[in-house]
Design a protein around this motif. Sequence first.
Motif, PDB file in Angstrom:
ATOM      1  N   LEU A  94       0.838  -1.205   0.000  1.00 50.06           N
ATOM      2  CA  LEU A  94       0.000   0.000   0.000  1.00 50.06           C
ATOM      3  C   LEU A  94       0.866   1.246   0.000  1.00 50.06           C
ATOM      4  CD1 LEU A  94      -2.701  -0.893   2.685  1.00 50.06           C
ATOM      5  CD2 LEU A  94      -3.092  -0.655   0.240  1.00 50.06           C
ATOM      6  N   SER A  95       0.298   2.353  -0.464  1.00 55.03           N
ATOM      7  CA  SER A  95       0.974   3.649  -0.403  1.00 55.03           C
ATOM      8  C   SER A  95       0.048   4.652   0.270  1.00 55.03           C
ATOM      9  CB  SER A  95       1.348   4.145  -1.808  1.00 55.03           C
ATOM     10  OG  SER A  95       2.321   3.305  -2.382  1.00 55.03           O
ATOM     11  N   TYR A  96       0.598   5.401   1.213  1.00 53.20           N
ATOM     12  CA  TYR A  96      -0.167   6.409   1.943  1.00 53.20           C
ATOM     13  C   TYR A  96       0.468   7.776   1.672  1.00 53.20           C
ATOM     14  CZ  TYR A  96      -1.686   2.257   4.564  1.00 53.20           C
ATOM     15  OH  TYR A  96      -2.184   1.030   4.928  1.00 53.20           O
ATOM     16  N   THR A  97      -0.320   8.715   1.152  1.00 55.59           N
ATOM     17  CA  THR A  97       0.198  10.019   0.734  1.00 55.59           C
ATOM     18  C   THR A  97      -0.229  11.128   1.696  1.00 55.59           C
ATOM     19  OG1 THR A  97       0.132   9.327  -1.583  1.00 55.59           O
ATOM     20  CG2 THR A  97       0.265  11.690  -1.151  1.00 55.59           C
ATOM     21  N   ASP A  98       0.693  12.026   2.017  1.00 55.49           N
ATOM     22  CA  ASP A  98       0.420  13.204   2.841  1.00 55.49           C
ATOM     23  C   ASP A  98       1.065  14.424   2.197  1.00 55.49           C
ATOM     24  OD1 ASP A  98      -0.812  12.407   5.614  1.00 55.49           O
ATOM     25  OD2 ASP A  98       0.731  10.894   5.224  1.00 55.49           O
ATOM     26  N   THR A  99       0.494  15.582   2.483  1.00 54.87           N
ATOM     27  CA  THR A  99       1.121  16.854   2.126  1.00 54.87           C
ATOM     28  C   THR A  99       1.457  17.581   3.431  1.00 54.87           C
ATOM     29  OG1 THR A  99      -0.124  17.018   0.060  1.00 54.87           O
ATOM     30  CG2 THR A  99       0.868  19.047   0.914  1.00 54.87           C
ATOM     31  N   PHE A 100       2.720  17.897   3.612  1.00 57.79           N
ATOM     32  CA  PHE A 100       3.153  18.520   4.873  1.00 57.79           C
ATOM     33  C   PHE A 100       2.738  19.980   4.929  1.00 57.79           C
ATOM     34  CE2 PHE A 100       6.384  20.986   7.237  1.00 57.79           C
ATOM     35  CZ  PHE A 100       6.071  20.504   8.511  1.00 57.79           C
ATOM     36  N   ARG A 101       2.038  20.343   6.016  1.00 57.56           N
ATOM     37  CA  ARG A 101       1.660  21.731   6.269  1.00 57.56           C
ATOM     38  C   ARG A 101       2.233  22.143   7.622  1.00 57.56           C
ATOM     39  NH1 ARG A 101       0.676  23.366   1.332  1.00 57.56           N
ATOM     40  NH2 ARG A 101      -1.006  22.189   0.321  1.00 57.56           N
ATOM     41  N   CYS A 102       2.952  23.227   7.614  1.00 56.06           N
ATOM     42  CA  CYS A 102       3.615  23.698   8.835  1.00 56.06           C
ATOM     43  C   CYS A 102       2.663  24.612   9.608  1.00 56.06           C
ATOM     44  CB  CYS A 102       4.888  24.458   8.486  1.00 56.06           C
ATOM     45  SG  CYS A 102       5.854  24.904   9.935  1.00 56.06           S
ATOM     46  N   ALA A 103       2.357  24.218  10.840  1.00 55.70           N
ATOM     47  CA  ALA A 103       1.432  25.007  11.659  1.00 55.70           C
ATOM     48  C   ALA A 103       2.068  26.312  12.123  1.00 55.70           C
ATOM     49  CB  ALA A 103       0.979  24.181  12.868  1.00 55.70           C
ATOM     50  N   ASP A 104       3.373  26.292  12.309  1.00 57.41           N
ATOM     51  CA  ASP A 104       4.078  27.485  12.817  1.00 57.41           C
ATOM     52  C   ASP A 104       5.330  27.690  11.981  1.00 57.41           C
ATOM     53  OD1 ASP A 104       5.387  29.470  14.154  1.00 57.41           O
ATOM     54  OD2 ASP A 104       5.282  28.518  16.139  1.00 57.41           O
ATOM     55  N   ALA A 105       5.407  28.848  11.324  1.00 59.05           N
ATOM     56  CA  ALA A 105       6.529  29.134  10.416  1.00 59.05           C
ATOM     57  C   ALA A 105       7.873  29.154  11.130  1.00 59.05           C
ATOM     58  CB  ALA A 105       6.290  30.463   9.696  1.00 59.05           C
ATOM     59  N   GLU A 106       7.851  29.393  12.429  1.00 55.49           N
ATOM     60  CA  GLU A 106       9.105  29.485  13.174  1.00 55.49           C
ATOM     61  C   GLU A 106       9.560  28.120  13.729  1.00 55.49           C
ATOM     62  OE1 GLU A 106       8.649  32.429  16.172  1.00 55.49           O
ATOM     63  OE2 GLU A 106       8.269  34.067  14.761  1.00 55.49           O
ATOM     64  N   THR A 107       8.733  27.098  13.547  1.00 56.53           N
ATOM     65  CA  THR A 107       9.055  25.773  14.088  1.00 56.53           C
ATOM     66  C   THR A 107       9.445  24.830  12.960  1.00 56.53           C
ATOM     67  OG1 THR A 107       7.426  26.124  15.843  1.00 56.53           O
ATOM     68  CG2 THR A 107       8.196  23.860  15.506  1.00 56.53           C
ATOM     69  N   THR A 108      10.465  24.036  13.190  1.00 56.27           N
ATOM     70  CA  THR A 108      10.865  23.031  12.196  1.00 56.27           C
ATOM     71  C   THR A 108      10.336  21.669  12.618  1.00 56.27           C
ATOM     72  OG1 THR A 108      12.958  22.613  13.349  1.00 56.27           O
ATOM     73  CG2 THR A 108      12.974  24.277  11.588  1.00 56.27           C
ATOM     74  N   THR A 109      10.024  20.842  11.611  1.00 56.29           N
ATOM     75  CA  THR A 109       9.521  19.486  11.846  1.00 56.29           C
ATOM     76  C   THR A 109      10.367  18.509  11.053  1.00 56.29           C
ATOM     77  OG1 THR A 109       7.256  20.300  12.161  1.00 56.29           O
ATOM     78  CG2 THR A 109       7.520  17.953  11.670  1.00 56.29           C
ATOM     79  N   THR A 110      10.833  17.465  11.719  1.00 59.60           N
ATOM     80  CA  THR A 110      11.612  16.435  11.023  1.00 59.60           C
ATOM     81  C   THR A 110      10.681  15.352  10.494  1.00 59.60           C
ATOM     82  OG1 THR A 110      11.948  15.125  13.025  1.00 59.60           O
ATOM     83  CG2 THR A 110      13.576  16.850  12.548  1.00 59.60           C
ATOM     84  N   LEU A 111      11.240  14.540   9.604  1.00 58.83           N
ATOM     85  CA  LEU A 111      10.475  13.451   9.000  1.00 58.83           C
ATOM     86  C   LEU A 111       9.978  12.481  10.078  1.00 58.83           C
ATOM     87  CD1 LEU A 111       9.561  12.244   6.285  1.00 58.83           C
ATOM     88  CD2 LEU A 111      11.699  10.953   6.213  1.00 58.83           C
ATOM     89  N   ILE A 112      10.861  12.127  11.011  1.00 57.35           N
ATOM     90  CA  ILE A 112      10.460  11.170  12.047  1.00 57.35           C
ATOM     91  C   ILE A 112       9.428  11.787  12.988  1.00 57.35           C
ATOM     92  CG2 ILE A 112      12.403  11.773  13.550  1.00 57.35           C
ATOM     93  CD1 ILE A 112      10.622   8.333  13.151  1.00 57.35           C
ATOM     94  N   GLU A 113       9.530  13.062  13.252  1.00 55.63           N
ATOM     95  CA  GLU A 113       8.535  13.723  14.096  1.00 55.63           C
ATOM     96  C   GLU A 113       7.160  13.699  13.439  1.00 55.63           C
ATOM     97  OE1 GLU A 113      11.300  17.016  16.495  1.00 55.63           O
ATOM     98  OE2 GLU A 113      10.352  17.543  14.574  1.00 55.63           O
ATOM     99  N   PHE A 114       7.138  13.942  12.132  1.00 50.24           N
ATOM    100  CA  PHE A 114       5.860  13.959  11.416  1.00 50.24           C
ATOM    101  C   PHE A 114       5.150  12.613  11.521  1.00 50.24           C
ATOM    102  CE2 PHE A 114       3.344  13.028   7.647  1.00 50.24           C
ATOM    103  CZ  PHE A 114       2.479  14.101   7.609  1.00 50.24           C
ATOM    104  N   TYR A 115       5.856  11.528  11.210  1.00 46.47           N
ATOM    105  CA  TYR A 115       5.210  10.213  11.183  1.00 46.47           C
ATOM    106  C   TYR A 115       4.943   9.665  12.582  1.00 46.47           C
ATOM    107  CZ  TYR A 115       5.328   9.656   6.141  1.00 46.47           C
ATOM    108  OH  TYR A 115       5.095   9.800   4.792  1.00 46.47           O
ATOM    109  N   SER A 116       5.892   9.811  13.487  1.00 43.88           N
ATOM    110  CA  SER A 116       5.712   9.240  14.822  1.00 43.88           C
ATOM    111  C   SER A 116       4.636   9.965  15.621  1.00 43.88           C
ATOM    112  CB  SER A 116       7.028   9.244  15.597  1.00 43.88           C
ATOM    113  OG  SER A 116       7.483  10.570  15.808  1.00 43.88           O
ATOM    114  N   GLU A 117       4.410  11.248  15.322  1.00 45.50           N
ATOM    115  CA  GLU A 117       3.393  12.011  16.046  1.00 45.50           C
ATOM    116  C   GLU A 117       2.016  11.894  15.404  1.00 45.50           C
ATOM    117  OE1 GLU A 117       4.768  15.999  16.476  1.00 45.50           O
ATOM    118  OE2 GLU A 117       6.583  15.414  17.589  1.00 45.50           O
ATOM    119  N   ASN A 118       1.969  11.802  14.082  1.00 48.07           N
ATOM    120  CA  ASN A 118       0.685  11.762  13.384  1.00 48.07           C
ATOM    121  C   ASN A 118       0.126  10.352  13.214  1.00 48.07           C
ATOM    122  OD1 ASN A 118      -0.016  14.632  12.457  1.00 48.07           O
ATOM    123  ND2 ASN A 118       2.121  14.440  11.819  1.00 48.07           N
ATOM    124  N   TYR A 119       0.984   9.350  13.248  1.00 41.65           N
ATOM    125  CA  TYR A 119       0.529   7.980  12.999  1.00 41.65           C
ATOM    126  C   TYR A 119       1.038   7.030  14.088  1.00 41.65           C
ATOM    127  CZ  TYR A 119      -0.722   9.988   8.512  1.00 41.65           C
ATOM    128  OH  TYR A 119      -1.268  10.775   7.532  1.00 41.65           O
TER     129      TYR A 119
END
Length: 387
Positions: free
Chosen positions: A27-52
Amino acid sequence: MADAGETSLSQANYSFGRPWPELNEGLSYTDTFRCADAETTTTLIEFYSENYKSSAPLPGWIHRIRNGQITVDGQVVTDPDMILREGSKLIYHRLAWQEPSAPHFLQVLYEDEDMVALNKPSGLQVLPKGLFQQRTVLAQLQWKEWKMPPSSRSKRKDVQLHPVPVHRLGRGTSGLLLCAKTKLAKVRLASYFAEGAINAGKKRDETEVGKERKISKFYRALVTGILKNDEDVVTQPIGLVHYPGVAEGLYVACSSGKPAMSKVCVLERLAQQNQSLVQVEIHSGRPHQIRIHLAYIGHPLVDDPLYGIGGQPKFDDLESSSTDVSFAYDGGYERPLQPVPGDCGYHLHAHWLVLYHPTTNKTLKITAPLPHILQTQQERCDQQVDA
């Protein structure tokens, strides 16, 4: 539902089904990254581990990234600490796997240009979910070539590529499954089921049982214990609670849940086995409604691995069997030790239904043959005579 003009359609026409491939296609799961705060950086692992979090523990997502299963804007990324940019397209590629064993043959009980009624075997899931993404009724419907008469093909603009189920049966439940061939039939049949759920929430003096309903569904079940009353109407609401291994939660008897109504009729009391054979007419279609309602009144289905008396899970210790360092080959959580809703073993069969045809409005009765264990003694004798 009125009996006048009822047409009985219980004969089987044919069976179909393609053997399952050893592995599915992944399977393939697609996301589009949207930054909630322009001053905050998000890493790839943070995105997946926090959202899924329900898909994999932190080490599991690190495993997937380093295994090359994540692409960002079309490029494979193996660094978990990569900083994501606004608008980046992320795709997680789930590896192909061998799904658990499942039957693949489906019996057709009734078919016309608008709909098809199937006899679903126990052990086959209806729609993709969890470990079963390919071994489903939907996949078999998609693989089969469905032919329409030439005269109909040009007239019926709403014909779908393949029939689609308009309701669900639990994986362990066998019997009647309605599927729509056209968009119009899909909308109307789905509305019939939705109407039942709405009426289940009304007071009993506001809606007579069976009055003016577009569809009536009758199940056969084998339950533990001897029911005292010949008939019983169960109106216990059904809601969700947290349950390890089930991301969206587990449906149980719950006072704050949604309205549900089941009419239970005793067909046979099996004193020697301390069991009862019952017919259940459901007026709403909540997930696992019959299993929950029968357990709620003190008579769970025989060999139901999940629901115990009261309509609650049988096990008090519901801690997940997985830890942050215990995960499957693809990084996901290991299957929990305790039972989950898709586990089979119980005896529940969608036996027959009566409905108004979605386009002709004629009344149809469609019946799915009973498994031997769910037949009354008289039905078994009649079957032997017919043979």
